[in-house]
Design an enzyme around this catalytic site. Structure first.
Site, PDB file in Angstrom:
ATOM      1  N   ARG A   1       0.846  -1.214   0.000  1.00 34.45           N
ATOM      2  CA  ARG A   1       0.000   0.000   0.000  1.00 34.45           C
ATOM      3  C   ARG A   1       0.871   1.250   0.000  1.00 34.45           C
ATOM      4  O   ARG A   1       1.977   1.232   0.524  1.00 34.45           O
ATOM      5  CB  ARG A   1      -0.826   0.059   1.289  1.00 34.45           C
ATOM      6  CG  ARG A   1      -2.149  -0.594   1.215  1.00 34.45           C
ATOM      7  CD  ARG A   1      -3.037  -0.091   2.360  1.00 34.45           C
ATOM      8  NE  ARG A   1      -4.313  -0.761   2.311  1.00 34.45           N
ATOM      9  CZ  ARG A   1      -4.569  -1.905   2.918  1.00 34.45           C
ATOM     10  NH1 ARG A   1      -3.647  -2.488   3.653  1.00 34.45           N
ATOM     11  NH2 ARG A   1      -5.750  -2.484   2.792  1.00 34.45           N
TER      12      ARG A   1
ATOM     13  N   LEU B   1       1.265   3.511   5.179  1.00 34.37           N
ATOM     14  CA  LEU B   1       1.611   2.488   6.173  1.00 34.37           C
ATOM     15  C   LEU B   1       0.402   2.250   7.085  1.00 34.37           C
ATOM     16  O   LEU B   1      -0.547   3.016   7.089  1.00 34.37           O
ATOM     17  CB  LEU B   1       2.811   2.963   6.998  1.00 34.37           C
ATOM     18  CG  LEU B   1       4.103   3.209   6.203  1.00 34.37           C
ATOM     19  CD1 LEU B   1       5.164   3.867   7.091  1.00 34.37           C
ATOM     20  CD2 LEU B   1       4.645   1.902   5.630  1.00 34.37           C
TER      21      LEU B   1
ATOM     22  N   HIS C   1     -15.299   7.928  42.255  1.00 31.34           N
ATOM     23  CA  HIS C   1     -16.746   8.165  42.149  1.00 31.34           C
ATOM     24  C   HIS C   1     -16.999   9.587  41.663  1.00 31.34           C
ATOM     25  O   HIS C   1     -16.361  10.517  42.165  1.00 31.34           O
ATOM     26  CB  HIS C   1     -17.414   7.984  43.513  1.00 31.34           C
ATOM     27  CG  HIS C   1     -18.870   8.337  43.500  1.00 31.34           C
ATOM     28  ND1 HIS C   1     -19.821   7.509  42.926  1.00 31.34           N
ATOM     29  CD2 HIS C   1     -19.535   9.444  43.929  1.00 31.34           C
ATOM     30  CE1 HIS C   1     -21.014   8.094  43.038  1.00 31.34           C
ATOM     31  NE2 HIS C   1     -20.862   9.264  43.635  1.00 31.34           N
TER      32      HIS C   1
END
Ligand code: NAD
Length: 464
Positions: free
Chosen positions: A35, A38, A442
């Site tokens: 290709r 990359l 929390h």
């Protein structure tokens, strides 16, 4: 002829990560990639573009479906599909460009073209120019490509693979998805949110067959709420392209023939290892029944040739390929890395997200391992309610006697990230009580992991 300590064939997440690791360890390394960009399937036509579209389409859906609940009135939410696709391309290009930078930083030589074996130490590259290079060691990391069904061949227009589905010019009116696996559900949910009718035709009686069944069922319910239609126990047998779309033929479990009409068909029935053009015969490397290269500890029968990622057996996941890439290089250098294949997490990036690690309940039953389970629904989480994201649950499976964590499965907000806590815990052989005794901030979604662990520990969940 130029000589390298290591030649990597394929620059996907397995190959490029391996190349960087080898450079870190002092090897002279070259990577051959056919290709232009990359990053392989993951960066160019897989994980990254699909996540870009999943995020954009989810934002669009939220703007239409849940902004009003938050008190945000956006009367005319419009879709600019061209811009959505352009942003996806920009994300891909920036990410791919990042690998170019990393190659330069690490002194990695890159050849553009198709690599094939001349012999165990000579690789031929056919690209803009033909040349041979010499390699002391070779790493095959050529990945996989979408499987074609003999009776449902890709035509790139009406019958498409994930590659084309991520680059459509317009939103289909009715997308028929063949295969209720990860790709089908992720891409199906993108187009459903963007306004398409989506029908998933799945051969098995359930979706995402490798996931824990309870999570799979919840995921199906969640997608049905989005109005994705499911035709389970239907095996697709063929398709006819018509003037205004495609007719998909299938058989239900009783053998009755049915037809589905759509304007595009996404075939997502798995991927196959890509060994095309490698000329493996020249070096005597065999492939198994599924076309994967046979390896033992990532090493082929030819001592200087190694193989990793989708081209060898195991889950076809970018992070599995990365782990194997690093492990192969470290083994080449005499180190003793270890991969626990039981602890490779799996994620489906629908919204809510599904994620899992370790054994499913079905596997524990089959292996006759005594277990206990703890569940916690997100509707009992304050953080989830505050975000209007209370769909889903966390399920913790622990050994009945030792309390060791055996599997964690979840569906809910940000589960793709939450699963990492379970992976870390299981890597260190933690018990459910270990997680239950750790202070979680929390309010966060992560408290649901603690609560599910508490539920598995003598049914001690606090908030249900
Ligand atoms: P898959 O194996 O996940 O699912 C394919 C589905 O197609 C199965 O459920 C199978 O029963 C069904 N099927 C097969 N033949 C059929 C027929 N004739 N009619 C109807 N249904 C049929 O495959 P996939 O979704 O194509 O994904 C390929 C690979 O890529 C997988 O290994 C997956 O893990 C990986 N992937 C992972 C992610 C992620 O991690 N989020 C994303 C995309 C792809």
């Amino acid at each position: 002829m130029e000589k390298f300590d290591l030649v990597v064939i394929g620059a996907g997440p397995g190959g490029y990560v391996a190349a960087i690791r080898s450079a870190q360890l002092g090897m002279k390394v070259a990577v051959i990639e056919k290709r232009k960009g990359l990053g392989g399937t993951c960066l160019n036509v897989g994980c990254i573009p699909s996540k870009a579209l999943l995020d954009s389409s989810e934002l669009y859906h939220q703007a239409k479906a849940s902004f009003a609940t938050h008190g945000i009135d956006v009367p005319d939410v419009g879709l600019n599909f061209e811009q959505m696709m352009k942003r996806k391309e920009d994300v891909v290009n920036t990410t791919v460009g990042g690998i170019d930078y990393l190659f330069k930083k690490n002194g990695i030589t890159r050849f553009e073209g198709l690599g094939s074996f001349v012999d165990a130490n000579t690789i031929h590259i056919s690209g803009e120019q033909d040349l041979d290079i010499q390699a002391d060691k070779v790493l095959i990391a050529t990945g996989s490509e979408p499987t074609e069904l003999p009776f449902l061949k890709f035509d790139g227009e009406n019958i498409i693979s994930s590659t084309e589905a991520l680059s459509l010019k317009e939103v289909p009116k009715h997308l028929i998805v063949v295969g209720g696996g990860v790709i089908g559900l992720e891409i199906g949910s993108v187009y459903k949110r963007l306004g398409a009718d989506v029908t998933v035709v799945e051969f098995l009686p359930k979706i995402v067959p490798s996931m824990d069944e309870e999570i799979g069922k919840q995921l199906q319910k969640s997608l049905q709420k989005l109005k994705v239609k499911f035709k389970l126990s239907h095996g697709v047998t063929g398709a006819t392209v018509t003037e205004d779309g495609v007719l998909v033929q299938a058989k239900d479990k009783k053998g009755k023939e049915v037809e589905f009409k759509g304007d595009k068909v996404l075939v997502a029935v798995g991927r196959r290892a890509n060994t095309d053009g490698l000329n493996l015969d020249a070096v005597g490397i065999k492939t198994d029944q599924r076309g994967c290269i046979e390896v033992s500890n990532l090493r082929t029968e030819v001592p200087n040739i190694w193989a990793i990622g989708d081209v060898v057996a195991g889950p076809m996941l970018a992070h599995k390929a990365e782990e194997e890439g690093v492990a192969a290089i470290e083994m080449m250098m005499g180190q003793k890395p270890h991969i626990d294949y039981n602890l490779i997490p799996g994620v489906v990036y629908t919204w809510p997200e599904a994620a899992s690690v370790g054994k499913t309940e079905a596997q524990l039953k089959e292996e006759e391992i005594p277990y206990k389970k703890g569940m916690f629904p997100f509707k009992a989480s304050g953080r989830a309610r505050a975000a209007e994201e209370s769909e889903g649950l966390i399920k913790v499976l622990a050994h009945e006697e030792t309390d060791e964590l055996l599997g964690v499965h979840m569906l809910g907000p940000r589960c793709a990230d939450l699963i990492t806590e379970a992976v870390v815990a299981m890597e260190y052989k933690a018990s459910a009580e270990d997680i239950a005794r750790i202070c979680h901030p929390h309010p966060t979604y992560s408290e649901a992991v603690k609560e599910a662990a508490l539920a598995a520990t003598e049914d001690r969940a606090i908030h249900i």
